[in-house]
Write an enzyme that holds these catalytic residues in place. Structure first.
Site, PDB file in Angstrom:
ATOM      1  N   GLU A 243       0.809  -1.218   0.000  1.00 32.91           N
ATOM      2  CA  GLU A 243       0.000   0.000   0.000  1.00 32.91           C
ATOM      3  C   GLU A 243       0.847   1.276   0.000  1.00 32.91           C
ATOM      4  OE1 GLU A 243      -3.750   0.158   2.236  1.00 32.91           O
ATOM      5  OE2 GLU A 243      -3.299  -1.866   2.912  1.00 32.91           O
ATOM      6  N   HIS A 259       8.613 -26.666   5.024  1.00 34.19           N
ATOM      7  CA  HIS A 259       8.017 -27.894   4.504  1.00 34.19           C
ATOM      8  C   HIS A 259       7.530 -27.735   3.069  1.00 34.19           C
ATOM      9  CE1 HIS A 259       8.274 -29.743   8.507  1.00 34.19           C
ATOM     10  NE2 HIS A 259       8.106 -28.492   8.906  1.00 34.19           N
ATOM     11  N   LYS A 353     -13.273  -0.239  -4.881  1.00 38.54           N
ATOM     12  CA  LYS A 353     -14.443  -0.011  -4.007  1.00 38.54           C
ATOM     13  C   LYS A 353     -15.509   0.791  -4.749  1.00 38.54           C
ATOM     14  CE  LYS A 353     -12.210  -0.315   0.525  1.00 38.54           C
ATOM     15  NZ  LYS A 353     -11.808   0.328   1.763  1.00 38.54           N
TER      16      LYS A 353
HETATM   17  C1  F6R Z   1      -6.069   1.749   3.571  1.00 40.72           C
HETATM   18  C2  F6R Z   1      -6.050   0.377   4.049  1.00 40.72           C
HETATM   19  C3  F6R Z   1      -7.036  -0.612   3.517  1.00 40.72           C
HETATM   20  C4  F6R Z   1      -8.370  -0.545   4.277  1.00 40.72           C
HETATM   21  C5  F6R Z   1      -9.349  -1.610   3.771  1.00 40.72           C
HETATM   22  C6  F6R Z   1     -10.637  -1.668   4.578  1.00 40.72           C
HETATM   23  O1  F6R Z   1      -5.150   2.507   4.334  1.00 40.72           O
HETATM   24  O2  F6R Z   1      -5.212   0.069   4.835  1.00 40.72           O
HETATM   25  O3  F6R Z   1      -6.447  -1.887   3.640  1.00 40.72           O
HETATM   26  O4  F6R Z   1      -8.132  -0.720   5.652  1.00 40.72           O
HETATM   27  O5  F6R Z   1      -9.656  -1.354   2.438  1.00 40.72           O
HETATM   28  O6  F6R Z   1     -11.191  -0.414   4.738  1.00 40.72           O
HETATM   29  P1  F6R Z   1     -11.649   0.045   6.185  1.00 40.72           P
HETATM   30  O7  F6R Z   1     -10.442  -0.025   7.039  1.00 40.72           O
HETATM   31  O8  F6R Z   1     -12.161   1.440   6.027  1.00 40.72           O
HETATM   32  O9  F6R Z   1     -12.720  -0.915   6.584  1.00 40.72           O
END
Ligand code: F6R
Length: 371
Positions: A243, A259, A353
């Site tokens: 990330e 293993h 998303k």
């Molecule tokens: C962004 C991050 C992502 C979010 C993941 C879930 O910094 O680390 O891995 O954590 O997309 O989103 P949330 O945390 O808002 O439920």
């Protein structure tokens, strides 16, 4: 050309210029975040009344799930019931009224977590939501489930203190964990001191995280931790490199990789030379695991670009885990700066998303998988 040379150094100026969302500042704020999370959160919230807690599920994704893994690892030798981390729309079949579910979503809008939350409600589990708000906050308030409200304004992955530490407080309130004040304070003080050695103002010669970032540049990081302990850190490093540095990374655990994975260091040789292995070490690891690390290094060392061992420091398990997390967090941000990429934005996640939200097909509990 001058810019090119400049770019490949993690100077304070360069970091500040490239890190537009303040990921480094967030790292510097981690000790304070942990202190707030411990002293000011989850102490007052009214918890679900539960006759018995037979198991604990932390449901969340990405940066909101890694705190669940920290809890799972930390709790394994301390509490008599299992802790499971659920990164899915659906919950395991065993979840029921004797399950304590932590529904964790920094944004409160992660659809997998919302779906699992709805399922937890339907199964009459005891639920605690940990979130800045969003849909999860609304749903929990609607259902009368307690919400541990956490501050917004940082990336979820920079909020492990807010997302993880309240679970410890809550398990202490249920009598499943002892008072952890001493261990948490030790961890906070330890990373406070460590942070001073890892910050952007400390030059490469004296800065372990910057040196690691240089080793990982133009390489494929493979991170190995030990089973039931630093495995959570290995996973964290992988996620942070993905990330923050927008680069691939892979992780595995010892002894399991002894293993299978160790056999896979013969072909293709030119690709293997692109791999840099990081081994997360803790002198408190099982002695046989430590022996395994020594043998494993010998098996792979000539096939790969290099092997770097990073040692945990501190006294208690929390300090030791967080010492390694902190080094990895900083290293992943410095790696981003070496690649000339802003560590903050995660456009691929945002795009995915958005595409999922646009398609409008998310139907939570009514999805056939949840029935
Ligand atoms: C962004 C991050 C992502 C979010 C993941 C879930 O910094 O680390 O891995 O954590 O997309 O989103 P949330 O945390 O808002 O439920």
């Amino acid at each position: 050309m001058a810019e090119q040379i400049f770019k490949f150094r993690c100077t304070k100026d360069h970091c500040e210029r490239i890190d537009t969302t303040g990921m480094l500042l967030a790292e510097q704020g981690l000790p304070a975040q942990c202190r707030t999370a411990y002293w000011d959160m989850a102490r007052e919230v009214e918890l679900p009344r539960m006759d018995a807690i037979s198991n604990i599920v932390v449901t969340g994704l990405g940066g909101s799930a890694i705190g669940g893994d920290l809890l799972r690892v930390f709790a394994a030798r301390r509490i008599p019931v299992p802790v499971i981390v659920n990164r899915d729309y659906v919950l395991p079949k065993f979840v029921g009224p004797d399950t304590l579910v932590f529904a964790v979503s920094y944004s409160g809008n992660t659809e997998e977590t919302l779906s699992a939350y709805e399922e937890a409600v339907a199964r009459k589990a005891g639920i605690v939501a940990i979130t800045t708000g969003g849909e999860l906050g609304k749903m929990a308030r609607r259902d009368g489930a307690p919400v541990v409200g956490i501050p917004s304004g940082v990336a979820p992955r920079a909020a492990t203190g807010f997302l993880f530490i309240p679970t410890l407080t809550i398990l202490n309130r249920y009598g499943l964990l002892p008072d952890l004040t001493g261990e948490i304070e030790e961890m906070i003080n330890h990373i406070l001191v460590l942070g001073e050695k890892l910050g952007p103002g400390v030059t490469e010669e004296d800065n372990l995280a910057k040196r690691i970032a240089h080793k990982l540049k133009d390489k494929i990081p493979v991170i190995w931790g030990s089973s039931g302990h630093t495995e959570v850190v290995a996973q964290r490093w992988k996620g942070q490199i993905n990330e923050n540095a927008k680069a691939p990374a892979y992780w595995n655990i010892i002894p399991e990789l002894n293993h299978n994975e160790i056999v896979g260091f013969q072909f293709p040789p030119e690709v293997l030379k692109k791999i840099h292995v990081i081994i997360l070490r803790d002198e408190q690891d099982h002695p046989r695991v430590q022996k395994r690390v020594e043998i494993t290094k010998e098996i792979i060392k000539d096939a790969v670009d290099g092997v770097t061992e990073v040692y945990a420091t501190g006294q208690g398990e929390l300090a030791r885990l967080y010492s390694l997390i902190y080094i990895g967090d900083y290293a992943s941000i410095y790696l981003a700066t070496l690649y000339g990429i802003d560590p903050g934005p995660v456009r691929a996640i945002d795009f995915l998303k958005k595409e999922l939200a646009n398609d409008g097909a998310f139907c939570g509990l009514s999805h056939p998988h949840n029935l």
